[in-house]
Design a protein around this motif. Structure first.
Motif, PDB file in Angstrom:
ATOM      1  N   PHE A 191       0.500   5.667  -0.181  1.00 49.08           N
ATOM      2  CA  PHE A 191      -0.274   6.908  -0.295  1.00 49.08           C
ATOM      3  C   PHE A 191       0.355   7.966   0.593  1.00 49.08           C
ATOM      4  CE2 PHE A 191      -2.708   4.219   2.762  1.00 49.08           C
ATOM      5  CZ  PHE A 191      -2.533   4.968   3.916  1.00 49.08           C
ATOM      6  N   VAL A 202       0.847  -1.199   0.000  1.00 46.11           N
ATOM      7  CA  VAL A 202       0.000   0.000   0.000  1.00 46.11           C
ATOM      8  C   VAL A 202       0.884   1.252   0.000  1.00 46.11           C
ATOM      9  CG1 VAL A 202      -1.548   1.369   1.462  1.00 46.11           C
ATOM     10  CG2 VAL A 202      -2.018  -1.048   1.070  1.00 46.11           C
ATOM     11  N   THR A 227     -14.739   0.046  -6.996  1.00 40.30           N
ATOM     12  CA  THR A 227     -15.284   1.297  -6.468  1.00 40.30           C
ATOM     13  C   THR A 227     -16.688   1.535  -7.010  1.00 40.30           C
ATOM     14  OG1 THR A 227     -13.017   2.157  -6.559  1.00 40.30           O
ATOM     15  CG2 THR A 227     -14.759   3.729  -6.066  1.00 40.30           C
ATOM     16  N   ALA A 246      -9.390   6.738  -0.313  1.00 41.79           N
ATOM     17  CA  ALA A 246      -8.641   5.591  -0.819  1.00 41.79           C
ATOM     18  C   ALA A 246      -9.520   4.351  -0.661  1.00 41.79           C
ATOM     19  CB  ALA A 246      -7.338   5.424  -0.055  1.00 41.79           C
ATOM     20  N   LYS A 267      -4.837  -4.256  -0.827  1.00 35.98           N
ATOM     21  CA  LYS A 267      -4.252  -3.285  -1.756  1.00 35.98           C
ATOM     22  C   LYS A 267      -5.195  -2.100  -1.951  1.00 35.98           C
ATOM     23  CE  LYS A 267      -1.718  -6.763  -4.448  1.00 35.98           C
ATOM     24  NZ  LYS A 267      -0.348  -6.310  -4.168  1.00 35.98           N
ATOM     25  N   VAL A 268      -4.613  -0.919  -2.187  1.00 32.50           N
ATOM     26  CA  VAL A 268      -5.410   0.249  -2.559  1.00 32.50           C
ATOM     27  C   VAL A 268      -5.633   0.190  -4.073  1.00 32.50           C
ATOM     28  CG1 VAL A 268      -5.460   2.766  -2.721  1.00 32.50           C
ATOM     29  CG2 VAL A 268      -4.594   1.670  -0.650  1.00 32.50           C
ATOM     30  N   LEU A 292      -7.531   5.895  -5.586  1.00 31.73           N
ATOM     31  CA  LEU A 292      -7.301   7.008  -4.668  1.00 31.73           C
ATOM     32  C   LEU A 292      -7.580   8.298  -5.421  1.00 31.73           C
ATOM     33  CD1 LEU A 292      -6.157   8.310  -2.048  1.00 31.73           C
ATOM     34  CD2 LEU A 292      -3.884   8.068  -3.043  1.00 31.73           C
ATOM     35  N   CYS A 349      -4.016  -1.822   8.267  1.00 27.93           N
ATOM     36  CA  CYS A 349      -3.219  -0.773   7.636  1.00 27.93           C
ATOM     37  C   CYS A 349      -3.046   0.409   8.590  1.00 27.93           C
ATOM     38  CB  CYS A 349      -3.880  -0.317   6.333  1.00 27.93           C
ATOM     39  SG  CYS A 349      -2.942   0.923   5.415  1.00 27.93           S
ATOM     40  N   LYS A 390      -8.211  -2.713   6.154  1.00 28.99           N
ATOM     41  CA  LYS A 390      -8.235  -1.284   6.512  1.00 28.99           C
ATOM     42  C   LYS A 390      -7.662  -1.043   7.905  1.00 28.99           C
ATOM     43  CE  LYS A 390     -12.698  -0.732   6.362  1.00 28.99           C
ATOM     44  NZ  LYS A 390     -13.115  -2.128   6.226  1.00 28.99           N
ATOM     45  N   LEU A 396     -10.310   5.919   4.290  1.00 27.27           N
ATOM     46  CA  LEU A 396      -9.886   4.600   3.814  1.00 27.27           C
ATOM     47  C   LEU A 396     -11.086   3.672   3.919  1.00 27.27           C
ATOM     48  CD1 LEU A 396      -7.488   2.887   2.824  1.00 27.27           C
ATOM     49  CD2 LEU A 396      -6.967   2.370   5.214  1.00 27.27           C
ATOM     50  N   MET A 435      -9.837   0.293  -0.702  1.00 31.85           N
ATOM     51  CA  MET A 435      -8.969  -0.857  -0.462  1.00 31.85           C
ATOM     52  C   MET A 435      -9.706  -2.157  -0.750  1.00 31.85           C
ATOM     53  SD  MET A 435      -6.540  -1.140   2.866  1.00 31.85           S
ATOM     54  CE  MET A 435      -5.180  -2.298   2.935  1.00 31.85           C
TER      55      MET A 435
END
Length: 349
Positions: free
Chosen positions: A41, A39, A256, A231, A237-238, A241, A62, A59, A51, A233
């Protein structure tokens, strides 16, 4: 509204948090759970980075890894100019005051045998040389800041509601004047009627103390209210963003798009979305992620390359990052067409 400073307060690069799996009678190391797997950012000073993702995507892990509540597997973490990814827990101690956390369950994160004053004062006992009177006054100031009556200082956590307990947790996080706070689903355990109050409190405190937030949540509506950028996830992994409004108006990654299609719109006359996207199948195990793109087993737009090659996390447009073969150079025509459509849509607005 306060101008945001352009410099990143937090920089995360290729962060990995793998938990070992031991099996058999001899407890041999047989694999890893890749909770966070590469990840990257930045979080700009003074902003709130949301996030989001479904349960189990990594999440919270992270967020905890960024604060070094875990010893990370790989990558780098820079907070306020200090690289903390490789520091020992002992070396991290002097840096702890600048980074704090608000936990998801206020009941579980507060010691039931300690009074409110003791809970809020504990960071001051550990990290400062203030006198008893100074600590008491600081506790009262923090209680005022989060909307708790000073007369409650001698009470225990069981005497408070969920929303009041979360305010105690927020006051404790503010005790050492931090610059960066990870809010790990701070409203998930609260009644809906209380959630907005806590989020509004966090926004007021951000304005008052110049705080920077990583706001972890699965509530996309609340993230839209509080976040500056978002962001997304999936399985460690993202995948996307972007600034808040563009990502809600025109999501790029198929995951998304599926997430946002599930957000309910209270006013039917404003609900002009396409049909809801229903993802097929279950989320793969982080102990055995699929080859290529992590989302390829459920993606409605999957291509052959998705099953073989992991997509790069690229900046498609200024400030808009996405990890999807629809937009990479390996599929230039589709990527150029999609980018052009998004640009036209934004210009039309």
């Amino acid at each position: 509204m306060r101008d945001l400073a352009p410099r990143p307060l937090v920089q995360v690069r290729d962060l990995k948090m793998h938990f070992p799996i031991y099996s058999g009678l001899l407890r041999r190391h047989s694999g890893n759970v890749k909770a966070v797997d590469g990840v990257s950012f930045d979080i700009i000073e003074g902003e709130t980075l949301g996030l989001v993702g479904e349960s189990g995507c990594g999440k919270s892990t992270c967020g905890r890894a960024i604060l070094r509540l875990y010893d990370i597997t790989g990558g780098s973490i820079t907070i306020d100019g200090a690289e903390i990814g490789t520091l020992s827990q002992h070396s991290l101690r002097p840096l702890r005051p600048r980074m704090q956390m608000v936990f998801q369950d206020p009941q579980a994160s507060l010691n039931p045998r300690m009074t409110v004053q003791s809970i809020i004062q504990e960071p001051l006992d550990e990290h400062t040389t203030m006198s008893t009177a100074e600590k008491r006054e600081k506790v009262f100031e923090l209680m005022d800041a989060v909307g708790l009556n000073r007369r409650f200082a001698s009470r225990y956590p069981h005497a408070f509601s969920g929303g009041q307990r979360q305010r105690i947790g927020i006051a404790r996080a503010l005790a050492l004047n931090p610059r960066f706070i990870v809010c790990d689903e701070p409203i998930a355990a609260l009644d809906v009627s209380i959630q907005a109050q806590v989020v509004n409190l966090l926004e007021d405190l951000q304005e008052q103390f110049g705080l920077t937030y990583l706001f972890i949540s699965h509530d996309l509506s609340m993230v839209r209210h509080i976040a500056t950028r978002v962001a997304v996830m999936y399985l460690g992994k993202v995948v996307e963003l972007a600034p808040r409004e563009p990502i809600y108006a025109e999501p790029l990654h198929p995951y998304t798009q599926a997430l946002l299609s599930a957000v309910p719109e209270p006013d039917p006359s404003l609900d002009a979305r396409d049909e809801r996207i229903i993802l097929q199948g279950d989320v793969p195990s982080p102990a055995n992620p699929p080859k290529g793109c992590n989302f390829c087993t459920r993606c409605p737009k999957v291509m052959e390359i998705c099953k073989q090659t992991e997509p790069d996390f690229i900046e498609l447009m200024p400030g808009r990052f996405v990890a999807c073969h629809l937009y990479t150079k390996t599929n230039e025509t589709a990527g150029a067409t999609a980018a052009h459509e998004v640009k036209e849509h934004q210009q039309g607005e």
